[in-house]
Design an enzyme around this catalytic site. Structure first.
Site, mmCIF file in Angstrom:
data_model
loop_
_atom_site.group_PDB
_atom_site.id
_atom_site.type_symbol
_atom_site.label_atom_id
_atom_site.label_comp_id
_atom_site.label_asym_id
_atom_site.label_seq_id
_atom_site.Cartn_x
_atom_site.Cartn_y
_atom_site.Cartn_z
ATOM 1 N N GLY A 77 198.217 74.921 87.292
ATOM 2 C CA GLY A 77 198.121 73.689 88.221
ATOM 3 C C GLY A 77 198.999 73.624 89.384
ATOM 4 O O GLY A 77 198.419 73.168 90.346
ATOM 5 N N THR A 78 200.181 74.034 89.260
ATOM 6 C CA THR A 78 201.234 74.055 90.397
ATOM 7 C C THR A 78 200.597 74.710 91.679
ATOM 8 O O THR A 78 200.807 74.207 92.663
ATOM 9 C CB THR A 78 202.547 74.422 90.026
ATOM 10 O OG1 THR A 78 202.982 73.532 88.964
ATOM 11 C CG2 THR A 78 203.591 74.207 90.973
ATOM 12 N N ASN A 132 200.119 61.720 84.771
ATOM 13 C CA ASN A 132 200.749 62.522 83.771
ATOM 14 C C ASN A 132 201.993 61.850 82.839
ATOM 15 O O ASN A 132 202.050 61.997 81.763
ATOM 16 C CB ASN A 132 201.385 63.845 84.197
ATOM 17 C CG ASN A 132 202.276 63.663 85.255
ATOM 18 O OD1 ASN A 132 201.592 63.301 86.616
ATOM 19 N ND2 ASN A 132 203.391 63.852 85.078
ATOM 20 N N GLN A 136 195.687 66.541 83.641
ATOM 21 C CA GLN A 136 195.773 65.642 82.444
ATOM 22 C C GLN A 136 194.523 65.342 81.975
ATOM 23 O O GLN A 136 194.249 65.085 80.809
ATOM 24 C CB GLN A 136 196.742 64.597 82.823
ATOM 25 C CG GLN A 136 198.219 64.880 82.856
ATOM 26 C CD GLN A 136 198.761 65.461 81.514
ATOM 27 O OE1 GLN A 136 198.376 65.372 80.340
ATOM 28 N NE2 GLN A 136 199.935 66.341 81.680
ATOM 29 N N SER A 140 194.894 73.155 84.601
ATOM 30 C CA SER A 140 195.946 74.094 84.098
ATOM 31 C C SER A 140 195.574 74.381 82.771
ATOM 32 O O SER A 140 195.142 73.422 81.843
ATOM 33 C CB SER A 140 197.227 73.302 83.972
ATOM 34 O OG SER A 140 198.216 73.911 83.238
ATOM 35 N N HIS A 164 197.428 75.591 79.877
ATOM 36 C CA HIS A 164 198.047 75.032 78.800
ATOM 37 C C HIS A 164 198.217 73.582 78.533
ATOM 38 O O HIS A 164 198.817 73.312 77.413
ATOM 39 C CB HIS A 164 199.556 75.528 78.985
ATOM 40 C CG HIS A 164 200.440 74.756 80.184
ATOM 41 N ND1 HIS A 164 201.193 73.803 79.820
ATOM 42 C CD2 HIS A 164 200.451 74.918 81.485
ATOM 43 C CE1 HIS A 164 201.838 73.538 80.747
ATOM 44 N NE2 HIS A 164 201.580 73.956 81.911
ATOM 45 N N CYS A 220 208.775 68.180 84.157
ATOM 46 C CA CYS A 220 209.464 68.513 85.209
ATOM 47 C C CYS A 220 210.874 67.843 85.984
ATOM 48 O O CYS A 220 211.507 68.431 86.490
ATOM 49 C CB CYS A 220 208.464 68.754 86.438
ATOM 50 S SG CYS A 220 206.977 69.356 85.947
HETATM 51 C C1 LIG Z 1 199.043 66.066 86.465
HETATM 52 C C2 LIG Z 1 199.890 67.574 86.518
HETATM 53 N N1 LIG Z 1 199.759 68.283 87.672
HETATM 54 C C3 LIG Z 1 200.109 69.590 87.530
HETATM 55 C C4 LIG Z 1 200.894 70.071 86.788
HETATM 56 C C5 LIG Z 1 201.491 71.427 86.688
HETATM 57 O O1 LIG Z 1 200.528 72.399 85.961
HETATM 58 P P1 LIG Z 1 201.374 73.799 85.718
HETATM 59 O O2 LIG Z 1 202.256 73.382 84.657
HETATM 60 O O3 LIG Z 1 200.206 74.686 85.062
HETATM 61 O O4 LIG Z 1 201.706 74.403 86.952
HETATM 62 C C6 LIG Z 1 201.031 69.201 85.425
HETATM 63 C C7 LIG Z 1 201.948 69.818 84.510
HETATM 64 O O5 LIG Z 1 203.065 69.307 83.982
HETATM 65 C C8 LIG Z 1 200.603 67.958 85.397
HETATM 66 O O6 LIG Z 1 200.800 67.146 84.432
#
Ligand SMILES: Cc1ncc(COP(=O)(O)O)c(C=O)c1O
Length: 381
Positions: free
Chosen positions: A74-75, A153, A183, A203, A205, A328
């Site tokens: 997702g990032t 999230n 989410q 994402s 995972h 994070c």
């Molecule tokens: C709302 C949201 N966006 C983005 C991410 C990031 O996703 P990834 O861990 O796959 O990079 C997260 C994960 O914590 C998330 O909860």
């Protein structure tokens, strides 16, 4: 009731891989391990698996296969959509987003600001719902991207994405409307075109797929500059050897999720309700977004006069794994930017914990977790 297992209620941070996903991942590593861009039989096997998985994933989200690009998570997808259009951009376009986005969007936006780009942040009310009028007011003829997460999230609070996306387009039909749906995928059925969004970050995972795999959905109406440069993978949009096993695992996770959707959602909602009701009857707590639309798997609770770090550590010692908010940010000891944006008073901001349920949450978990929490809070107070 004492149990011997460690109870994991941090599924919003990451959820274990589903069995079918593990199997698909392992099979791909064993039988389709070749580089999907190669020119021989084993590469064709990997390429076929990749494209079959893409077809399924695209149809799952109501998208065309060419609108799905695989990323590392997702990032990366958020970074791509938020930053790429502005890199080396000499014009005066701006980005509109909200104060409660995930760090993947917020830190990208803040980086853009360091490059001299204009970013406007909409605020939210005390329940965590973004102010729609303010968001729309900030969108103007110079807005390139409007980015609003489907659901938060830390709190699970859902935004009115379909309505907002429609109104943003009425203001300026050229704006690319992005939504971080990371989410939401585990608790909602999402059709990207029906929602009216132009791009989305997903994402693997968070839905029982592997870590290190994600999706950038981009409507065929739009083109974005590449974010990674190198080989010509993914229709020349995203360089780098494709993580075929990750993609196969993600497709399998989504299929299992689809097949079990109603039962899983019912069970998760039931366990969360039992958990919250037990806590409400025994302790002085506030449940964030209790009366409004929120994802079924997240419960963000404020415990009166309890420090969340102290409580989280004490719960861990008793065999219950939860978090203070975004994975994070935890450990950073900084108050959550989401709670700050919701105007949670200073005295309460460090007394929230996030409990998040998942696909393998069992009947009885809600009650068991509540017993641990109630006993622990009483010991601390
Ligand atoms: C709302 C949201 N966006 C983005 C991410 C990031 O996703 P990834 O861990 O796959 O990079 C997260 C994960 O914590 C998330 O909860």
């Amino acid at each position: 009731m004492k149990r011997n297992d460690y109870l994991y209620l941090d599924h919003a941070a990451t959820t274990p891989m589903r069995e079918s996903a593990l199997e698909a991942f392992k099979n791909a590593e064993e039988f389709a391990y070749a580089n999907s861009a190669g020119g021989h039989e084993l590469s064709r096997r990997a390429k076929n698996l990749l494209e079959e998985s893409r077809d399924f994933i695209a149809s799952y989200f109501g998208a065309a296969p060419s609108e799905i690009t695989f990323t590392s998570g997702g990032t990366e997808a958020d970074n791509w959509v938020i930053k790429a259009p502005f890199i080396n951009s000499k014009n005066s376009q701006n980005l509109v987003t909200s104060k409660i986005e995930h760090e993947a969007v917020l830190a990208s936006a803040e980086w853009l600001e360091t490059q001299g780009q204009e970013v406007n942040y909409a605020s939210c009310n005390k329940d965590g719902q973004v102010d729609i009028n303010e968001f729309l007011d900030k969108c103007n003829k110079d807005t390139a991207i409007a980015s609003l997460m489907y659901a938060n999230n830390e709190t699970g609070v859902v935004q009115q994405i379909e309505k907002i996306a429609k109104e943003v387009k009425i203001k300026n039909s050229d704006i690319l409307f992005h939504s971080d749906v990371v989410q939401a995928v585990s608790s909602e059925k999402l059709d990207f075109h029906k929602l009216g969004i132009d791009s989305a970050a997903v994402s693997g995972h968070k839905i029982g797929g592997p870590k290190g795999i994600g999706i950038m959905f981009l409507s065929s109406k739009y083109k974005l500059p590449n974010y990674f440069h190198g080989g010509k993978q993914e229709l020349e949009k995203r360089a780098g050897t494709v993580n075929v096993s990750g993609v196969a695992g993600l497709a399998a996770a989504l299929k299992e999720h689809q097949d079990n959707f109603d039962n899983e959602k019912k069970r998760i909602l039931q366990e969360r309700e039992i958990f919250e009701n037990e806590l409400k009857n025994a302790l002085e707590i506030k449940i964030v977004g209790e009366k409004i639309d929120r994802l079924c798997h997240i419960s963000n609770i404020q415990f009166k006069s309890v420090n969340s770090e102290t409580l989280m550590v004490a719960l861990d010692l008793k065999g219950l794994g939860v978090s203070r908010g975004s994975a994070c940010a935890s450990g950073a000891q900084k108050p959550s930017h989401v709670l700050v944006a919701m105007n949670v008073p200073d005295i309460d901001v460090n007394s929230h914990l996030r409990f998040s349920f998942g696909w393998n949450t069992k009947e009885g978990d809600g009650k068991y977790a509540s017993e641990i929490v109630i006993n622990t809070v009483k010991e601390i107070l």
